[in-house]
Design a protein around this motif. Structure first.
Motif, PDB file in Angstrom:
ATOM      1  N   UNK A 185      29.630  -4.803  -8.654  1.00 38.98           N
ATOM      2  CA  UNK A 185      31.023  -5.222  -8.567  1.00 38.98           C
ATOM      3  C   UNK A 185      31.748  -4.559  -7.396  1.00 38.98           C
ATOM      4  N   UNK A 186      31.257  -3.425  -6.927  1.00 36.82           N
ATOM      5  CA  UNK A 186      31.950  -2.710  -5.869  1.00 36.82           C
ATOM      6  C   UNK A 186      32.022  -3.535  -4.578  1.00 36.82           C
ATOM      7  N   UNK A 187      30.917  -4.170  -4.201  1.00 33.78           N
ATOM      8  CA  UNK A 187      30.935  -5.012  -3.002  1.00 33.78           C
ATOM      9  C   UNK A 187      31.838  -6.223  -3.220  1.00 33.78           C
ATOM     10  N   UNK A 188      31.806  -6.759  -4.426  1.00 32.98           N
ATOM     11  CA  UNK A 188      32.639  -7.920  -4.770  1.00 32.98           C
ATOM     12  C   UNK A 188      34.122  -7.551  -4.649  1.00 32.98           C
ATOM     13  N   UNK A 189      34.477  -6.380  -5.154  1.00 32.88           N
ATOM     14  CA  UNK A 189      35.859  -5.905  -5.090  1.00 32.88           C
ATOM     15  C   UNK A 189      36.259  -5.605  -3.651  1.00 32.88           C
ATOM     16  N   UNK A 190      35.378  -4.930  -2.908  1.00 40.66           N
ATOM     17  CA  UNK A 190      35.693  -4.569  -1.520  1.00 40.66           C
ATOM     18  C   UNK A 190      35.968  -5.801  -0.678  1.00 40.66           C
ATOM     19  N   UNK A 191      35.248  -6.891  -0.933  1.00 44.42           N
ATOM     20  CA  UNK A 191      35.442  -8.125  -0.167  1.00 44.42           C
ATOM     21  C   UNK A 191      36.799  -8.760  -0.434  1.00 44.42           C
ATOM     22  N   UNK A 192      37.418  -8.422  -1.563  1.00 40.81           N
ATOM     23  CA  UNK A 192      38.682  -9.062  -1.942  1.00 40.81           C
ATOM     24  C   UNK A 192      39.907  -8.168  -1.759  1.00 40.81           C
ATOM     25  N   UNK A 193      39.751  -6.867  -1.962  1.00 43.11           N
ATOM     26  CA  UNK A 193      40.926  -5.995  -1.825  1.00 43.11           C
ATOM     27  C   UNK A 193      40.678  -4.801  -0.914  1.00 43.11           C
ATOM     28  N   UNK A 194      39.428  -4.620  -0.440  1.00 44.23           N
ATOM     29  CA  UNK A 194      39.145  -3.526   0.480  1.00 44.23           C
ATOM     30  C   UNK A 194      38.484  -2.334  -0.189  1.00 44.23           C
ATOM     31  N   UNK A 195      37.868  -1.476   0.625  1.00 46.02           N
ATOM     32  CA  UNK A 195      37.138  -0.311   0.142  1.00 46.02           C
ATOM     33  C   UNK A 195      38.041   0.801  -0.378  1.00 46.02           C
ATOM     34  N   UNK A 196      39.295   0.804   0.038  1.00 43.86           N
ATOM     35  CA  UNK A 196      40.170   1.953  -0.234  1.00 43.86           C
ATOM     36  C   UNK A 196      40.378   2.205  -1.723  1.00 43.86           C
ATOM     37  N   UNK A 197      40.171   1.192  -2.549  1.00 42.77           N
ATOM     38  CA  UNK A 197      40.442   1.329  -3.979  1.00 42.77           C
ATOM     39  C   UNK A 197      39.207   1.773  -4.779  1.00 42.77           C
ATOM     40  N   UNK A 198      38.083   1.966  -4.094  1.00 45.39           N
ATOM     41  CA  UNK A 198      36.846   2.318  -4.779  1.00 45.39           C
ATOM     42  C   UNK A 198      36.640   3.819  -4.811  1.00 45.39           C
ATOM     43  N   UNK A 199      36.153   4.302  -5.930  1.00 46.84           N
ATOM     44  CA  UNK A 199      35.870   5.716  -6.075  1.00 46.84           C
ATOM     45  C   UNK A 199      34.575   6.067  -5.339  1.00 46.84           C
ATOM     46  N   UNK A 200      34.458   7.320  -4.908  1.00 53.25           N
ATOM     47  CA  UNK A 200      33.279   7.772  -4.168  1.00 53.25           C
ATOM     48  C   UNK A 200      32.077   7.908  -5.099  1.00 53.25           C
ATOM     49  N   UNK A 201      30.926   7.384  -4.645  1.00 52.52           N
ATOM     50  CA  UNK A 201      29.678   7.531  -5.383  1.00 52.52           C
ATOM     51  C   UNK A 201      28.797   8.533  -4.662  1.00 52.52           C
ATOM     52  N   UNK A 202      28.222   9.472  -5.432  1.00 54.50           N
ATOM     53  CA  UNK A 202      27.353  10.502  -4.853  1.00 54.50           C
ATOM     54  C   UNK A 202      25.902  10.033  -4.765  1.00 54.50           C
ATOM     55  N   UNK A 203      25.383   9.469  -5.841  1.00 56.97           N
ATOM     56  CA  UNK A 203      23.973   9.071  -5.873  1.00 56.97           C
ATOM     57  C   UNK A 203      23.780   7.934  -6.871  1.00 56.97           C
ATOM     58  N   UNK A 204      22.720   7.148  -6.646  1.00 56.27           N
ATOM     59  CA  UNK A 204      22.317   6.054  -7.529  1.00 56.27           C
ATOM     60  C   UNK A 204      20.827   6.210  -7.804  1.00 56.27           C
ATOM     61  N   UNK A 205      20.411   5.995  -9.062  1.00 55.00           N
ATOM     62  CA  UNK A 205      19.002   6.137  -9.415  1.00 55.00           C
ATOM     63  C   UNK A 205      18.534   4.946 -10.243  1.00 55.00           C
ATOM     64  N   UNK A 206      17.360   4.400  -9.898  1.00 54.88           N
ATOM     65  CA  UNK A 206      16.709   3.383 -10.725  1.00 54.88           C
ATOM     66  C   UNK A 206      15.916   4.019 -11.862  1.00 54.88           C
ATOM     67  N   UNK A 207      15.500   5.254 -11.657  1.00 56.79           N
ATOM     68  CA  UNK A 207      14.667   5.961 -12.628  1.00 56.79           C
ATOM     69  C   UNK A 207      15.379   7.244 -13.039  1.00 56.79           C
ATOM     70  N   UNK A 208      15.703   7.418 -14.323  1.00 53.57           N
ATOM     71  CA  UNK A 208      16.440   8.621 -14.732  1.00 53.57           C
ATOM     72  C   UNK A 208      15.673   9.915 -14.462  1.00 53.57           C
ATOM     73  N   UNK A 209      14.339   9.842 -14.409  1.00 54.72           N
ATOM     74  CA  UNK A 209      13.571  11.055 -14.125  1.00 54.72           C
ATOM     75  C   UNK A 209      13.803  11.540 -12.700  1.00 54.72           C
ATOM     76  N   UNK A 210      14.344  10.662 -11.842  1.00 52.96           N
ATOM     77  CA  UNK A 210      14.606  11.031 -10.445  1.00 52.96           C
ATOM     78  C   UNK A 210      15.975  11.672 -10.248  1.00 52.96           C
ATOM     79  N   UNK A 211      16.777  11.759 -11.295  1.00 51.90           N
ATOM     80  CA  UNK A 211      18.111  12.350 -11.162  1.00 51.90           C
ATOM     81  C   UNK A 211      17.974  13.815 -10.757  1.00 51.90           C
ATOM     82  N   UNK A 212      18.548  14.154  -9.626  1.00 57.24           N
ATOM     83  CA  UNK A 212      18.508  15.531  -9.116  1.00 57.24           C
ATOM     84  C   UNK A 212      19.916  16.110  -9.209  1.00 57.24           C
ATOM     85  N   UNK A 213      20.168  16.873 -10.248  1.00 58.77           N
ATOM     86  CA  UNK A 213      21.503  17.438 -10.450  1.00 58.77           C
ATOM     87  C   UNK A 213      21.845  18.476  -9.385  1.00 58.77           C
TER      88      UNK A 213
END
Length: 306
Positions: A78-106
């Motif tokens: 949804x973030x890209x969908x939102x950015x295309x309509x109202x801009x990036x300024x309203x989106x919160x910063x994301x630090x990391x994304x993981x497909x596999x929970x075992x890869x989460x590096x705290x």
């Protein structure tokens, strides 16, 4: 929740008036909506004639399906969908994304952050100080949520078409500040009412229902909240209304969640079937009257399997 303990439940379904009016392609989805309503509320849906809030939500679950519904139900896509309509300024910063929970590096994350999954509801972990958290246990909780298919049994079809991911994003408020939710319930691309939720960090969060003009009503949508009294119309109110309506344009109904943090508007998420249309409370009829759904012109079913 009620349990199905006899043939009477199935008999009610077989003779149900709405079932016979639902297109064949949507009957499997309607069955899930029907029985979830019986389990939770003890009453069947009335999606074509019911004027209350719950029945209008159920109608939109069936008859407002689109590919954008899936995209906007995904908390990452949804973030890209939102950015295309109202801009990036309203989106919160994301630090990391993981497909596999075992890869989460705290170790790569700051001391405080919010951990979420993208494909369901309620999988949110607010981490104020990661040094005081059992991180392996947290990783296991995330893995458990990523392995579940959310919402299918309730008729919330869109979530089953999202590839599960976990992600960490920036904390929006200081520990002592807390944060208030502005949930803009929109119908036909217009804000019908706003559900203002505050005091999240207390044992009893509160809710107020606010009209688009900023006036507080006496209604209560969610009986899990107590009725609040602290709403003050922010100076950013009109901008928030504009943002919600821009995002709501393609849909018969959607709830757009926004936050206001130190005078900055931040996008939260979009929800198409809050509580799967099974709210309790005396004000469902009054709130339903505010949703101007055009139920005479449903979309064709998007996919027979849904």
């Amino acid at each position: 929740m009620k349990k199905f303990n006899g043939p009477s439940f199935w008999l009610r379904y077989l003779i149900d008036r709405d079932r016979r009016s639902v297109p064949l392609a949507l009957r499997p989805l309607y069955k899930k909506i029907f029985f979830h309503s019986l389990r939770v509320l003890g009453t069947p849906p009335n999606i074509f004639r019911g004027k209350d809030f719950n029945n209008k939500i159920r109608w939109s679950m069936l008859f407002d399906q689109s590919a954008d519904t899936v995209v906007c139900s995904d908390k990452l896509a949804v973030r890209d969908w939102v950015a295309a309509r109202i801009g990036q300024a309203y989106l919160n910063k994301i630090y990391s994304i993981w497909d596999d929970p075992s890869a989460i590096d705290f170790g790569d994350l700051p001391p405080d952050f919010v951990l979420k999954t993208n494909h369901d509801s309620g999988s949110v972990w607010i981490i104020r100080d990661k040094s005081s958290v059992d991180l392996p246990a947290l990783r296991a909780k995330v893995a458990g949520r990523m392995n579940r298919v959310y919402g299918a049994e309730k008729g919330e079809w869109a979530y089953s078409h999202i590839h599960p991911k976990a992600f960490a994003e920036e904390m929006l408020s200081a520990p002592e500040e807390g944060i208030s939710d502005y949930k803009f319930h929109c119908a036909g691309g217009r804000v019908a009412f706003v559900q203002y939720i505050s005091e999240r960090r207390t044992a009893q969060p509160s809710e107020q229902i606010v009209m688009p003009d900023g006036k507080v009503s006496e209604y209560l949508l969610d009986s899990n909240f107590r009725k609040g009294s602290g709403f003050e119309r922010p100076i950013e109110w009109n901008e928030m209304i504009t943002i919600a309506e821009k995002l709501a344009q393609p849909f018969a109904y959607v709830r757009v969640d926004l936050y206001l943090v130190y005078g900055q508007i931040r996008f939260g998420e979009m929800t198409f079937a809050p509580r799967a249309g099974c709210y309790r409370g005396a004000d469902q009829a009054a709130l339903g009257a505010l949703l101007a759904l055009d139920r005479a012109n449903p979309r064709p079913p998007l996919h027979a399997a849904w």
